[in-house]
Design an enzyme around this catalytic site. Structure first.
Site, short mmCIF file in Angstrom:
data_model
loop_
_atom_site.label_atom_id
_atom_site.label_comp_id
_atom_site.label_asym_id
_atom_site.label_seq_id
_atom_site.Cartn_x
_atom_site.Cartn_y
_atom_site.Cartn_z
N LYS A 1 0.85 -1.18 0.00
CA LYS A 1 0.00 0.00 0.00
C LYS A 1 0.89 1.23 0.00
CE LYS A 1 -4.58 0.76 0.31
NZ LYS A 1 -5.65 -0.07 -0.24
N GLY B 1 -23.80 4.11 3.28
CA GLY B 1 -22.86 4.58 2.28
C GLY B 1 -23.26 4.08 0.91
N VAL B 2 -23.83 4.95 0.08
CA VAL B 2 -24.30 4.53 -1.24
C VAL B 2 -23.57 5.33 -2.33
CG1 VAL B 2 -26.52 3.59 -0.59
CG2 VAL B 2 -26.32 6.05 -0.92
N GLY B 3 -22.25 5.37 -2.19
CA GLY B 3 -21.41 6.03 -3.17
C GLY B 3 -21.03 5.08 -4.28
N LYS B 4 -19.73 5.06 -4.62
CA LYS B 4 -19.26 4.31 -5.79
C LYS B 4 -19.63 2.83 -5.73
CE LYS B 4 -14.85 5.40 -5.91
NZ LYS B 4 -13.45 5.47 -6.42
N GLY C 1 -21.55 1.33 -2.96
CA GLY C 1 -22.84 1.10 -2.33
C GLY C 1 -24.02 1.16 -3.27
N HIS C 2 -23.99 2.05 -4.26
CA HIS C 2 -25.16 2.15 -5.14
C HIS C 2 -25.26 0.94 -6.06
CE1 HIS C 2 -22.58 3.70 -8.45
NE2 HIS C 2 -23.59 3.43 -9.24
#
Length: 363
Positions: free
Chosen positions: A91, A191-194, A196-197
């Protein structure tokens, strides 16, 4: 307190302590002309070149950045091992606010540092970095994945990340209720971003009742505009305490499962896309003691790393999707191992990953 190098002593102690450190290599990178200050941490190359994203974040201190790189790279070793990839864990973190510090010149300089490692570390996107950024980094190193299709990459990895989480959720339902479908179950997605949606779409197609929350009201509105049957609650606190909730899917920041939230969880299953969901060691036992089945985050959210790893061999979506589908079987195997050994699933996943890495070192 510092050591003779001027580095905080606790950082070096962590680095060389086998239970939290044990890293093969940690590289400090600086380019004064662009303001680049970065840490590249290679935890293990037992299974192959280290693979993991680049996080661009305004850390409070250099010590915090190093500690984050160490923790994240170690987690990538376990994730890649459980995903069956020929990669170890690595990382990188870039220190600073990406909104003000990020520039083409900085990313090119960072790419040169990645390239100097000769393929021991392969980078990709993470918090604060995007496909367009990897396109720039790839101009100075061949060891950058997560690029756009126009530049030989696979593009956004959130599609397969969500698909893998859905497979892990199906496996969890199969283990707990004897049926892999989520039809008729109530699933809460925080969380319904990248990612989650996309997960919401899978759940609706499977017949689940979906409840969502997000700190960004526009994300909630976007979901409900397309799917008016989806309901929303004010915040995560309201979601985790929702009566009748069957599954809780944390898909935002880490640390979602902690001493405050676990006692209030109403769900029987936790399975989500967020990294590092367990706030500290021992939380996995607290979940088990409450009869809550936890699908280890680094197992179920591996779809993204499966995708970026495939770029190195010429990206094929169907091949990647088939690999991500195996997260279902892997999750079931973890639950079986947990039951056999009398330990929580998170500990079982760690044991399996550690066994795979140990066997690779002996070869």
């Amino acid at each position: 307190m510092t050591d003779v190098t001027g580095a905080p002593a606790d950082v070096l102690h962590t680095l060389f302590r086998s239970d939290q450190g044990g890293h093969e290599q940690v590289v400090l990178c600086q380019d004064r002309a662009t303001g680049l200050k970065a840490v590249i941490a290679i935890h293990s190359t037992a299974l192959g070149p280290a693979l993991g994203g680049t996080r661009f974040y305004p850390y409070a201190s250099e010590a915090e950045a190093v500690a984050d790189a160490l923790n994240l790279s170690r987690g990538m070793s376990y994730k890649n091992a459980m995903a069956g990839l020929g990669h170890g864990g690595g990382k990188a973190v870039i220190m600073g606010d990406p909104e003000t510090l990020k520039s083409e010149e900085l990313l090119l300089a960072y790419g040169r540092f990645v390239d100097s490692l000769g393929g021991r570390y392969v980078t990709a996107c993470d918090v604060g970095t995007y496909v367009a950024d990897m396109d720039v980094v790839a101009r100075t190193t061949r060891w950058a994945t997560g690029r756009s299709p126009e530049n030989g990459g696979a593009g956004d990895s959130s599609v397969l990340t969500a698909y893998g989480v859905f497979q892990g959720m199906r496996a969890s339902a199969r283990h707990l209720w004897g049926e892999s479908s989520l039809s008729g179950r109530t699933v809460g997605v925080a969380g319904v971003g990248k990612v989650g949606h996309h997960l919401v779409n899978h759940l609706l197609e499977d017949g689940a009742e979906v409840v969502i929350t997000d700190v960004r009201p526009e994300s909630v509105r976007r979901i409900q505009a397309r799917n008016p049957q989806v309901t929303a609650v004010a915040d995560t606190d309201a979601l985790i305490e929702l009566p009748g909730l069957d599954v809780y899917a944390p898909c935002a920041l880490g640390g979602a499962l902690n001493d405050d939230t676990v006692p209030r969880l109403s769900a029987r299953i936790v399975c989500g896309a967020a990294n590092n969901q367990l706030a500290h060691p021992g939380v996995e036992k607290d979940l088990a003691d409450r009869g809550i089945l936890y699908a280890p985050d680094y197992v179920v959210n591996a779809g993204g790393v499966i995708q970026v790893a495939d770029e190195l061999h010429g990206f094929d979506f169907d091949r990647c999707k088939a690999k991500a589908a195996k997260i279902y079987d892997t999750t079931l195997a973890i639950f079986a191992r947990a039951k056999e050994d009398g330990i929580p699933p998170a500990a079982a996943a760690d044991r399996i990953a550690e066994q795979r890495m140990a066997e690779a070192r002996r070869r």
